[in-house]
Design a protein around this motif. Structure first.
Motif, PDB file in Angstrom:
ATOM      1  N   LEU A   1       1.803  -9.836  25.140  1.00  0.00           N
ATOM      2  CA  LEU A   1       1.564 -10.232  23.752  1.00  0.00           C
ATOM      3  C   LEU A   1       0.370 -11.179  23.631  1.00  0.00           C
ATOM      4  O   LEU A   1      -0.434 -11.072  22.705  1.00  0.00           O
ATOM      5  N   ALA A   2       0.262 -12.111  24.574  1.00  0.00           N
ATOM      6  CA  ALA A   2      -0.823 -13.093  24.511  1.00  0.00           C
ATOM      7  C   ALA A   2      -2.167 -12.507  24.925  1.00  0.00           C
ATOM      8  O   ALA A   2      -3.212 -12.911  24.414  1.00  0.00           O
ATOM      9  N   PHE A   3      -2.133 -11.547  25.859  1.00  0.00           N
ATOM     10  CA  PHE A   3      -3.361 -10.942  26.387  1.00  0.00           C
ATOM     11  C   PHE A   3      -3.203  -9.420  26.397  1.00  0.00           C
ATOM     12  O   PHE A   3      -3.099  -8.805  27.463  1.00  0.00           O
ATOM     13  N   PRO A   4      -3.155  -8.792  25.212  1.00  0.00           N
ATOM     14  CA  PRO A   4      -2.811  -7.367  25.141  1.00  0.00           C
ATOM     15  C   PRO A   4      -3.735  -6.458  25.939  1.00  0.00           C
ATOM     16  O   PRO A   4      -3.255  -5.545  26.624  1.00  0.00           O
ATOM     17  N   ASP A   5      -5.026  -6.662  25.869  1.00  0.00           N
ATOM     18  CA  ASP A   5      -5.953  -5.781  26.589  1.00  0.00           C
ATOM     19  C   ASP A   5      -5.811  -5.934  28.095  1.00  0.00           C
ATOM     20  O   ASP A   5      -5.660  -4.951  28.821  1.00  0.00           O
ATOM     21  N   LYS A   6      -5.865  -7.190  28.572  1.00  0.00           N
ATOM     22  CA  LYS A   6      -5.699  -7.432  30.004  1.00  0.00           C
ATOM     23  C   LYS A   6      -4.306  -7.033  30.465  1.00  0.00           C
ATOM     24  O   LYS A   6      -4.127  -6.496  31.560  1.00  0.00           O
ATOM     25  N   GLY A   7      -3.311  -7.308  29.611  1.00  0.00           N
ATOM     26  CA  GLY A   7      -1.932  -7.011  29.976  1.00  0.00           C
ATOM     27  C   GLY A   7      -1.693  -5.526  30.183  1.00  0.00           C
ATOM     28  O   GLY A   7      -1.103  -5.108  31.189  1.00  0.00           O
ATOM     29  N   ILE A   8      -2.146  -4.709  29.243  1.00  0.00           N
ATOM     30  CA  ILE A   8      -1.950  -3.265  29.361  1.00  0.00           C
ATOM     31  C   ILE A   8      -2.757  -2.707  30.534  1.00  0.00           C
ATOM     32  O   ILE A   8      -2.276  -1.840  31.279  1.00  0.00           O
ATOM     33  N   GLN A   9      -3.967  -3.211  30.745  1.00  0.00           N
ATOM     34  CA  GLN A   9      -4.757  -2.757  31.886  1.00  0.00           C
ATOM     35  C   GLN A   9      -4.055  -3.101  33.198  1.00  0.00           C
ATOM     36  O   GLN A   9      -4.084  -2.317  34.159  1.00  0.00           O
ATOM     37  N   GLN A  10      -3.389  -4.245  33.235  1.00  0.00           N
ATOM     38  CA  GLN A  10      -2.641  -4.620  34.437  1.00  0.00           C
ATOM     39  C   GLN A  10      -1.475  -3.665  34.661  1.00  0.00           C
ATOM     40  O   GLN A  10      -1.185  -3.270  35.798  1.00  0.00           O
ATOM     41  N   MET A  11      -0.805  -3.275  33.579  1.00  0.00           N
ATOM     42  CA  MET A  11       0.315  -2.334  33.703  1.00  0.00           C
ATOM     43  C   MET A  11      -0.176  -0.980  34.219  1.00  0.00           C
ATOM     44  O   MET A  11       0.497  -0.334  35.024  1.00  0.00           O
ATOM     45  N   ILE A  12      -1.341  -0.562  33.764  1.00  0.00           N
ATOM     46  CA  ILE A  12      -1.919   0.694  34.256  1.00  0.00           C
ATOM     47  C   ILE A  12      -2.210   0.576  35.746  1.00  0.00           C
ATOM     48  O   ILE A  12      -1.918   1.501  36.536  1.00  0.00           O
TER      49      ILE A  12
ATOM     50  N   ARG B   1       0.056   2.417  39.767  1.00  0.00           N
ATOM     51  CA  ARG B   1      -0.423   3.041  41.012  1.00  0.00           C
ATOM     52  C   ARG B   1       0.059   2.285  42.260  1.00  0.00           C
ATOM     53  O   ARG B   1      -0.329   2.611  43.375  1.00  0.00           O
ATOM     54  N   HIS B   2       0.872   1.261  42.066  1.00  0.00           N
ATOM     55  CA  HIS B   2       1.285   0.388  43.165  1.00  0.00           C
ATOM     56  C   HIS B   2       2.174   1.131  44.156  1.00  0.00           C
ATOM     57  O   HIS B   2       2.919   2.041  43.780  1.00  0.00           O
ATOM     58  N   GLN B   3       2.134   0.707  45.408  1.00  0.00           N
ATOM     59  CA  GLN B   3       2.930   1.385  46.431  1.00  0.00           C
ATOM     60  C   GLN B   3       4.420   1.049  46.339  1.00  0.00           C
ATOM     61  O   GLN B   3       5.271   1.827  46.797  1.00  0.00           O
ATOM     62  N   HIS B   4       4.765  -0.103  45.737  1.00  0.00           N
ATOM     63  CA  HIS B   4       6.172  -0.494  45.662  1.00  0.00           C
ATOM     64  C   HIS B   4       6.799   0.055  44.383  1.00  0.00           C
ATOM     65  O   HIS B   4       6.277  -0.159  43.287  1.00  0.00           O
ATOM     66  N   PRO B   5       7.954   0.722  44.488  1.00  0.00           N
ATOM     67  CA  PRO B   5       8.554   1.344  43.296  1.00  0.00           C
ATOM     68  C   PRO B   5       8.954   0.347  42.207  1.00  0.00           C
ATOM     69  O   PRO B   5       8.906   0.673  41.024  1.00  0.00           O
ATOM     70  N   MET B   6       9.325  -0.881  42.608  1.00  0.00           N
ATOM     71  CA  MET B   6       9.725  -1.844  41.582  1.00  0.00           C
ATOM     72  C   MET B   6       8.521  -2.348  40.776  1.00  0.00           C
ATOM     73  O   MET B   6       8.674  -2.733  39.618  1.00  0.00           O
ATOM     74  N   VAL B   7       7.344  -2.345  41.376  1.00  0.00           N
ATOM     75  CA  VAL B   7       6.141  -2.699  40.617  1.00  0.00           C
ATOM     76  C   VAL B   7       5.775  -1.549  39.687  1.00  0.00           C
ATOM     77  O   VAL B   7       5.407  -1.769  38.527  1.00  0.00           O
ATOM     78  N   ARG B   8       5.891  -0.315  40.188  1.00  0.00           N
ATOM     79  CA  ARG B   8       5.627   0.838  39.315  1.00  0.00           C
ATOM     80  C   ARG B   8       6.628   0.869  38.159  1.00  0.00           C
ATOM     81  O   ARG B   8       6.265   1.157  37.017  1.00  0.00           O
ATOM     82  N   ARG B   9       7.881   0.574  38.464  1.00  0.00           N
ATOM     83  CA  ARG B   9       8.891   0.541  37.397  1.00  0.00           C
ATOM     84  C   ARG B   9       8.525  -0.525  36.361  1.00  0.00           C
ATOM     85  O   ARG B   9       8.649  -0.292  35.155  1.00  0.00           O
ATOM     86  N   LEU B  10       8.069  -1.688  36.814  1.00  0.00           N
ATOM     87  CA  LEU B  10       7.688  -2.748  35.892  1.00  0.00           C
ATOM     88  C   LEU B  10       6.573  -2.300  34.960  1.00  0.00           C
ATOM     89  O   LEU B  10       6.555  -2.674  33.785  1.00  0.00           O
ATOM     90  N   SER B  11       5.667  -1.481  35.468  1.00  0.00           N
ATOM     91  CA  SER B  11       4.544  -1.035  34.637  1.00  0.00           C
ATOM     92  C   SER B  11       5.015  -0.208  33.454  1.00  0.00           C
ATOM     93  O   SER B  11       4.344  -0.143  32.425  1.00  0.00           O
ATOM     94  N   SER B  12       6.178   0.419  33.572  1.00  0.00           N
ATOM     95  CA  SER B  12       6.754   1.162  32.452  1.00  0.00           C
ATOM     96  C   SER B  12       7.771   0.318  31.685  1.00  0.00           C
ATOM     97  O   SER B  12       7.719   0.204  30.467  1.00  0.00           O
TER      98      SER B  12
END
Length: 368
Positions: free
Chosen positions: A132-143, A147-158
């Motif tokens: 919410l505070a950094f929408p552009d950077k935040g969404i880019q980080q989720m993208i 691609r992360h190798q750990h499934p819990m990080v990939r899950r967090l991105s969704s």
């Protein structure tokens, strides 16, 4: 549920936690920490209030430097794992809450910490203030995390960018326009982890509540590609199906009901006492010369405080009913008191729904 879960924070839990913590911070004042935790207000706090209380107590007993405390938390997590604490431990969600509460002004440090902490306990709530505070950077980080190798990080991105994540702050800009997160969902729809694919489905179900056409289009594009994706699409469309969306019904093979009849519906409990159950039966007849795939549901119209009725849909079955068949359906609907619904006495209604088509409503009364 939260009222029961809050009791995971026992004295024994804190003893285990502080034993591991003292391996990293030998001079940690356990006695003072316990006094701070178990103050006169502790018993009255709910789950999330207790988590935040733990966060504040922890900060009070650690360094005044945020970066140093983040490093301590990461080291403590490693120690907890050495000491046999399993990943995805709900009790330790106060770690991400610490990042959420104290780290919003330290974006880079906090994001790096969230990436590590979520591999131990989910950060799906903690990431949202940063988005919410950094929408552009935040969404880019989720993208990037998708691609992360750990499934819990990939899950967090969704999971972290779900527009309507339950028990969490909403993300209004994604409710309005979820286009920016679609690359994440498209990438992860084939993920090897079931928990990641389930998160994608739940995210899309959120999207469907504000932008149904987007989900309907994706569902038609994806359905039929594989068994896993078919399950994902079906789960993503559950709200659309409950709403009786015809495009979605047809996608899953629920077609015309010209030869389907509802007969002899009987409400066996026309007056339902709070704490007991509504009981009803009806006969479903397929009068046609071919079998029919049917999604069979019933709608309950609950009395609201203002006197209006609010509909909730419950599924009975999804199956093929043979040609020239007659099936007796018997159901009970509990009116046992639960924390997630407040019952109001007076007029209620019941309806039967087949492939999204709602039949006649029948009255019954809820009494004390």
């Amino acid at each position: 549920m939260a009222e029961l879960l809050k009791n995971i924070y026992t004295r024994e839990f804190f003893e285990t936690f502080t034993n591991s913590l003292q391996q990293i911070v030998p001079n940690f004042n356990t006695s003072s920490f316990f006094t701070h935790i178990f103050n006169e207000e502790w018993e009255h706090k709910e789950l999330k209030q207790r988590m935040r209380h733990i966060v504040i107590a922890l900060q009070h007993h650690l360094s005044p430097e945020y970066a140093k405390n983040v490093d301590t938390i990461i080291q403590v997590i490693h120690q907890l794992q050495k000491d046999g604490v399993k990943e995805n431990s709900l009790e330790y969600m106060f770690f991400p809450d610490f990042i959420e509460y104290y780290g919003i002004d330290e974006y880079d440090i906090s994001i790096e910490a969230i990436e590590k902490i979520t591999q131990f306990t989910s950060c799906e709530f903690a990431i949202r203030p940063f988005i919410l505070a950094f929408p552009d950077k935040g969404i880019q980080q989720m993208i990037t995390w998708s691609r992360h190798q750990h499934p819990m990080v990939r899950r967090l991105s969704s999971e972290g960018c779900r527009p309507r994540l339950p028990w969490a702050m909403a993300l209004p800009f994604l409710k309005k326009d979820p286009t920016s997160i679609l690359p994440i969902l498209k990438r992860l729809k084939n993920d090897e982890s079931e928990s990641v694919r389930r998160s994608v489905a739940n995210n899309l179900n959120d999207v469907s509540k504000d932008n149904p056409d987007i989900v309907i289009r994706l569902a038609h594009d994806w359905y039929g590609k594989s068994k896993n994706i078919d399950w994902l699409v079906k789960h993503a469309c559950r709200t659309l199906l409950k709403q009786g969306n015809m495009k979605t019904m047809k996608l899953f093979g629920y077609g015309a009901i010209d030869t389907i009849k509802i007969e002899d519906l009987q409400i066996h409990t026309p007056k339902v006492r709070i704490g007991s159950a509504l009981e009803f039966t009806f006969r479903l007849s397929n009068t046609g010369n071919s079998s029919s795939k049917l999604r069979l549901e019933y709608g309950l119209y609950y009395q609201k405080a203002n006197g209006s009725l609010s509909k909730k849909v419950f599924k009975i079955s999804e199956k093929i009913y043979p040609e020239k068949s007659s099936t007796l359906i018997h159901r009970k609907q509990s009116f046992k008191i639960i924390t997630t619904r407040k019952f109001h006495t007076g007029l209620h209604q019941l309806s039967i729904i087949i492939n999204g088509h709602e039949f006649e409503k029948y009255n019954f009364e809820l009494i004390t």
